[in-house]
Design an enzyme around this catalytic site. Structure first.
Site, PDB file in Angstrom:
ATOM      1  CD  GLU A 156      -2.546   1.012   2.872  1.00 56.57           C
ATOM      2  OE1 GLU A 156      -2.924   0.085   3.200  1.00 56.57           O
ATOM      3  OE2 GLU A 156      -2.728   2.087   3.494  1.00 56.57           O
ATOM      4  CD  GLU A 161      -2.740   7.178   5.767  1.00 58.63           C
ATOM      5  OE1 GLU A 161      -3.876   6.614   6.179  1.00 58.63           O
ATOM      6  OE2 GLU A 161      -1.800   6.856   6.156  1.00 58.63           O
TER       7      GLU A 161
END
Length: 275
Positions: A156, A161
């Site tokens: 990933e 974020e």
């Protein structure tokens, strides 16, 4: 005139893409950078400026709900999506009708799964983040073809974020190597970068066969290298990945949702991929 210019731009992009990438997949949607281009100039191969009146469904799908922390509130409800004046709004809201959907909150997100994926190159996403208690906007990538098996073996890549009202973002790689084997420091698997989330910023990575370089506003912020002499699961990043952009809410990492802060939204200006 605007339509003519858009057609010409699309034609130029398509012709450029043919020279730098090899396309495959049942929809010809997988772009693999040709070998030997690692040190050459980037060429634009795919983009979305969100200039239409509705989401371009040849490129994106609204993310369905799931059972993980990040997608538990994902919804296709129109209240979570808006396109206006070349901007895409992905919203986290209080559910306006719990008789149809019993979840207290709904969130909007899009992914290019099955419609666009790429291996190696550069992606940039220009967006503005709003802040709220429990807000967790993210831009990230997952494997299109599941070359190595079930998650997290395919890895990933978290381009960005953001949590709550922080003045930093997190940029991270996850894999079987980091999550299951707990190898988070050899090499370090994440970095942070300062920013003003209330302004438009450009988030991205430059992805090579031997490293992933994370960036904010064109500046390198963190590099995750491919290393030798370790478990092979350290580098699952040799396969095509698709793009996810979503306004998440809640979860153990970000903390409780403050309903008084809602609605909250991530405002996306454009997405561009180069190879």
């Amino acid at each position: 005139m605007k339509k003519i210019l858009m057609v010409l731009l699309s034609t130029v992009t398509a012709l450029t893409a043919c020279k730098v990438t090899e396309r495959s997949g049942p929809k010809n949607h997988i772009y693999v950078q040709k070998k030997g281009r690692e040190n050459k100039d980037w060429k634009l191969v795919w983009q979305d400026d969100f200039n239409g009146k509705s989401l371009d469904t040849t490129k994106w799908t609204r993310i369905p709900p799931g059972r993980s922390a990040w997608d538990t509130h994902m919804s296709s409800n129109d209240a979570c999506y808006r396109l206006d004046n070349g901007l895409l709004y992905l919203r986290g809201i209080i559910n306006p009708d719990t008789t149809v959907d019993k979840r207290p909150y709904l969130t909007g997100g899009i992914w290019s799964k099955g419609k666009f994926a790429f291996q190696y190159g550069r992606i940039e996403i220009r967006a503005k983040l709003e802040c709220a208690g429990g807000a967790w906007p993210a831009m990230w990538m997952l494997a299109e073809l599941d070359k190595y098996g079930k998650y997290p073996r395919n890895g990933e890549i978290d381009i960005m974020e953001h949590l709550n009202r922080d003045s930093i973002i997190y940029q991270t790689t996850h894999s079987y190597y980091t999550l299951d084997l707990k190898q988070t420091e050899h090499p370090p698997h994440f970095g942070t970068a300062k920013l003003n989330p209330l302004e438009f910023n450009t988030f991205g990575i430059s992805w090579y066969p031997d490293k992933i370089v994370f960036q904010v506003n064109g500046h390198d912020t963190f590099t995750y290298p491919r290393i030798t002499g370790v478990n092979a699961s350290q580098w699952p990043y040799d396969q095509p990945f698709f793009i996810l952009i979503d306004q998440q809410l809640g979860g153990n990492w970000v903390g409780k949702i403050n309903p008084a802060d809602l609605p909250v939204q991530m405002i996306v200006d454009w997405v561009k991929v180069y190879q």
